[in-house]
Design a protein around this motif. Structure first.
Motif, PDB file in Angstrom:
ATOM      1  N   GLU A   1     104.797  92.901  83.885  1.00 53.13           N
ATOM      2  CA  GLU A   1     105.569  92.320  84.955  1.00 53.13           C
ATOM      3  C   GLU A   1     104.924  92.692  86.385  1.00 53.13           C
TER       4      GLU A   1
ATOM      5  N   PHE B   1      97.230  98.004  72.938  1.00 47.90           N
ATOM      6  CA  PHE B   1      98.228  97.206  73.940  1.00 47.90           C
ATOM      7  C   PHE B   1      98.392  98.115  75.037  1.00 47.90           C
ATOM      8  N   SER B   2      97.626  98.758  75.448  1.00 45.93           N
ATOM      9  CA  SER B   2      97.880  99.557  76.802  1.00 45.93           C
ATOM     10  C   SER B   2      97.357  99.065  77.975  1.00 45.93           C
ATOM     11  N   THR B   3      97.948  98.055  78.137  1.00 50.46           N
ATOM     12  CA  THR B   3      97.436  97.086  79.220  1.00 50.46           C
ATOM     13  C   THR B   3      98.378  97.268  80.501  1.00 50.46           C
ATOM     14  N   VAL B   4      98.095  96.927  81.517  1.00 49.95           N
ATOM     15  CA  VAL B   4      98.995  97.029  82.696  1.00 49.95           C
ATOM     16  C   VAL B   4     100.196  96.441  82.394  1.00 49.95           C
TER      17      VAL B   4
ATOM     18  N   THR C   1     120.921 102.624  72.414  1.00 51.40           N
ATOM     19  CA  THR C   1     121.859 102.369  71.446  1.00 51.40           C
ATOM     20  C   THR C   1     121.409 102.133  70.202  1.00 51.40           C
TER      21      THR C   1
ATOM     22  N   CYS D   1     100.762 102.619  72.922  1.00 49.79           N
ATOM     23  CA  CYS D   1     100.606 101.794  73.984  1.00 49.79           C
ATOM     24  C   CYS D   1     101.194 102.317  75.081  1.00 49.79           C
TER      25      CYS D   1
ATOM     26  N   ALA E   1     106.045 103.461  71.637  1.00 49.97           N
ATOM     27  CA  ALA E   1     106.078 102.734  72.898  1.00 49.97           C
ATOM     28  C   ALA E   1     107.016 102.887  73.666  1.00 49.97           C
ATOM     29  N   VAL E   2     107.150 104.441  73.972  1.00 47.50           N
ATOM     30  CA  VAL E   2     108.112 104.859  74.880  1.00 47.50           C
ATOM     31  C   VAL E   2     107.317 105.252  76.239  1.00 47.50           C
ATOM     32  N   HIS E   3     108.137 105.220  77.212  1.00 46.35           N
ATOM     33  CA  HIS E   3     107.410 105.782  78.718  1.00 46.35           C
ATOM     34  C   HIS E   3     107.008 106.820  78.440  1.00 46.35           C
ATOM     35  N   TRP E   4     106.090 107.396  79.060  1.00 46.38           N
ATOM     36  CA  TRP E   4     105.170 108.711  78.896  1.00 46.38           C
ATOM     37  C   TRP E   4     106.116 109.879  79.185  1.00 46.38           C
TER      38      TRP E   4
ATOM     39  N   LEU F   1     110.732  96.734  75.427  1.00 45.67           N
ATOM     40  CA  LEU F   1     110.124  95.580  75.519  1.00 45.67           C
ATOM     41  C   LEU F   1     108.671  95.471  74.602  1.00 45.67           C
ATOM     42  N   MET F   2     107.976  96.484  74.704  1.00 46.47           N
ATOM     43  CA  MET F   2     106.776  96.545  73.623  1.00 46.47           C
ATOM     44  C   MET F   2     107.198  96.886  72.260  1.00 46.47           C
ATOM     45  N   GLY F   3     107.894  97.773  72.070  1.00 43.17           N
ATOM     46  CA  GLY F   3     108.210  98.067  70.726  1.00 43.17           C
ATOM     47  C   GLY F   3     109.079  96.998  69.971  1.00 43.17           C
TER      48      GLY F   3
ATOM     49  N   GLY G   1     110.543 103.680  70.104  1.00 45.01           N
ATOM     50  CA  GLY G   1     110.703 103.099  71.148  1.00 45.01           C
ATOM     51  C   GLY G   1     110.927 101.561  70.997  1.00 45.01           C
ATOM     52  N   SER G   2     111.840 101.248  71.062  1.00 45.85           N
ATOM     53  CA  SER G   2     112.152  99.867  70.793  1.00 45.85           C
ATOM     54  C   SER G   2     112.518  99.130  72.039  1.00 45.85           C
TER      55      SER G   2
HETATM   56  N1  NAP Z   1     105.936  96.302  79.412  1.00 52.14           N
HETATM   57  C1  NAP Z   1     104.733  96.184  79.233  1.00 52.14           C
HETATM   58  O1  NAP Z   1     104.112  94.893  79.393  1.00 52.14           O
HETATM   59  C2  NAP Z   1     103.753  97.173  78.760  1.00 52.14           C
HETATM   60  C3  NAP Z   1     102.423  96.791  78.596  1.00 52.14           C
HETATM   61  C4  NAP Z   1     101.491  97.882  78.135  1.00 52.14           C
HETATM   62  C5  NAP Z   1     102.005  99.099  78.079  1.00 52.14           C
HETATM   63  N2  NAP Z   1     102.972  99.503  78.178  1.00 52.14           N
HETATM   64  C6  NAP Z   1     103.773 100.780  78.233  1.00 52.14           C
HETATM   65  O2  NAP Z   1     104.482 100.884  76.845  1.00 52.14           O
HETATM   66  C7  NAP Z   1     105.387 101.704  77.005  1.00 52.14           C
HETATM   67  C8  NAP Z   1     106.604 101.285  76.748  1.00 52.14           C
HETATM   68  O3  NAP Z   1     106.883 100.354  77.841  1.00 52.14           O
HETATM   69  P1  NAP Z   1     108.197  99.299  77.549  1.00 52.14           P
HETATM   70  O4  NAP Z   1     107.896  98.188  78.695  1.00 52.14           O
HETATM   71  O5  NAP Z   1     108.266  98.805  76.105  1.00 52.14           O
HETATM   72  O6  NAP Z   1     109.309 100.184  78.069  1.00 52.14           O
HETATM   73  P2  NAP Z   1     110.824 100.081  77.743  1.00 52.14           P
HETATM   74  O7  NAP Z   1     111.227  98.502  77.652  1.00 52.14           O
HETATM   75  O8  NAP Z   1     111.701 100.782  78.815  1.00 52.14           O
HETATM   76  O9  NAP Z   1     111.019 100.716  76.293  1.00 52.14           O
HETATM   77  C9  NAP Z   1     111.011 102.001  76.002  1.00 52.14           C
HETATM   78  C10 NAP Z   1     112.122 102.422  75.125  1.00 52.14           C
HETATM   79  O10 NAP Z   1     112.602 103.862  75.027  1.00 52.14           O
HETATM   80  C11 NAP Z   1     113.904 103.947  75.125  1.00 52.14           C
HETATM   81  N3  NAP Z   1     114.539 105.093  75.868  1.00 52.14           N
HETATM   82  C12 NAP Z   1     114.459 105.044  77.211  1.00 52.14           C
HETATM   83  N4  NAP Z   1     115.137 106.511  77.377  1.00 52.14           N
HETATM   84  C13 NAP Z   1     115.512 106.672  76.211  1.00 52.14           C
HETATM   85  C14 NAP Z   1     116.465 107.924  75.989  1.00 52.14           C
HETATM   86  N5  NAP Z   1     117.009 108.794  76.625  1.00 52.14           N
HETATM   87  N6  NAP Z   1     117.043 107.988  74.634  1.00 52.14           N
HETATM   88  C15 NAP Z   1     116.684 106.983  73.682  1.00 52.14           C
HETATM   89  N7  NAP Z   1     115.892 105.851  73.977  1.00 52.14           N
HETATM   90  C16 NAP Z   1     115.394 105.703  75.108  1.00 52.14           C
HETATM   91  C17 NAP Z   1     114.377 102.574  75.651  1.00 52.14           C
HETATM   92  O11 NAP Z   1     115.765 102.295  75.098  1.00 52.14           O
HETATM   93  P3  NAP Z   1     116.690 100.813  75.497  1.00 52.14           P
HETATM   94  O12 NAP Z   1     115.983  99.744  74.806  1.00 52.14           O
HETATM   95  O13 NAP Z   1     118.049 101.053  75.255  1.00 52.14           O
HETATM   96  O14 NAP Z   1     116.483 100.950  77.150  1.00 52.14           O
HETATM   97  C18 NAP Z   1     113.521 101.501  75.115  1.00 52.14           C
HETATM   98  O15 NAP Z   1     113.763 101.041  73.806  1.00 52.14           O
HETATM   99  C19 NAP Z   1     105.267 102.355  78.397  1.00 52.14           C
HETATM  100  O16 NAP Z   1     104.436 103.664  78.528  1.00 52.14           O
HETATM  101  C20 NAP Z   1     104.651 101.410  79.289  1.00 52.14           C
HETATM  102  O17 NAP Z   1     103.658 101.697  80.405  1.00 52.14           O
HETATM  103  C21 NAP Z   1     104.048  98.573  78.915  1.00 52.14           C
END
Ligand code: NAP
Length: 216
Positions: free
Chosen positions: A132, A126-129, A33, A90, A66-69, A10-12, A7-8
């Motif tokens: 955003e 890193f499993s914060t809220v 991609t 996370c 670091a993917v959505h659940w 925002l977090m990854g 999962g690459s």
């Molecule tokens: N953002 C935060 O501040 C934060 C903080 C703490 C915890 N979290 C948790 O961490 C996790 C990840 O959050 P995030 O913000 O990093 O999410 P994100 O930015 O949406 O990243 C998710 C990754 O999964 C990839 N993805 C989604 N659908 C896909 C598919 N069908 N095939 C292949 N790849 C796919 C996305 O690809 P693309 O890059 O191409 O979109 C992205 O690289 C979530 O559970 C979130 O709740 C986030």
């Protein structure tokens, strides 16, 4: 260490880049991609590279999840065998449109993952809220008091590093005690996440929960 990023986004993307800068051997995987993964790897420098989820996991000491659940089944299937790995997660157990918890109130994302990956060591970090949600609150508070960020652990040296890092990114480090306190932090962050997503006046709600401290 060899660190596989599943999962690459925002977090990854961010954590993988930090790990690469710290000298770790990072493989970015799982984005929509390949171009994006390659761009991330180039920007991270060092030996960072792009790969498939199974390539990221193969030979890794640590795997960052670091993917959505809602993407969990898909990414775990693609990753293959995680036996013996340290899986740093996370991912918050939210439903697909982030309007509710995907799990009941009697378990946590880390516990659910540990059940699904019995031969791996699962650590929730890193499993914060999602940032955003609280960005506006943080921006407002930065003018006066810094927002608190809780941490806990049993290793004094590691805790000093954690406190310094927390301070560096603009928060007030709040030591909640020994490692066993960690079991309370995930449900707590989920509670804030759920309330913040559901309420119309998110920042005010988040602000109230930020004010918890050692005095209760
Ligand atoms: N953002 C935060 O501040 C934060 C903080 C703490 C915890 N979290 C948790 O961490 C996790 C990840 O959050 P995030 O913000 O990093 O999410 P994100 O930015 O949406 O990243 C998710 C990754 O999964 C990839 N993805 C989604 N659908 C896909 C598919 N069908 N095939 C292949 N790849 C796919 C996305 O690809 P693309 O890059 O191409 O979109 C992205 O690289 C979530 O559970 C979130 O709740 C986030």
């Amino acid at each position: 260490m060899r660190i596989g990023i599943l999962g690459s986004g925002l977090m990854g993307g961010k954590l993988g880049t930090l790990f690469a800068h710290a000298g770790h051997d990072v493989v970015f995987s799982y984005a929509r991609t390949k171009t994006k993964l390659e761009r991330l790897a180039r920007a991270a420098g060092g030996s960072a590279r792009a790969g498939t989820p199974s390539e990221a996991v193969d030979g890794a000491d640590v795997v960052l999840l670091a993917v959505h659940w809602s993407r969990l089944d898909d990414v775990l299937t693609q990753a293959g065998d995680l036996s013996g790995k340290l899986v740093l997660s996370c991912s918050l157990p939210m439903n697909a449109d982030d309007t509710a918890l995907a799990l009941g109130g009697k378990t946590s994302g880390a516990e659910e993952l540990a059940r699904r990956l019995p031969d791996a060591s699962v650590v929730s970090a890193f499993s914060t809220v999602p940032s955003e949600v609280l960005a506006a609150v943080y921006a407002a508070r930065r003018k006066s008091t810094r927002p608190s960020l809780v941490y806990c652990g049993d290793d004094t040296r590691a805790k000093k590093v954690a406190a310094a890092l927390i301070q560096d990114v603009g928060f007030d480090p709040l030591d909640t005690g020994p490692l066993r306190m960690a079991r309370y932090t995930e449900p707590f962050s989920l509670l804030i996440g759920q309330l913040a997503y559901q309420a119309s006046n998110n920042p005010a709600l988040a602000y109230r929960f930020e004010r918890f401290d050692e005095r209760g």
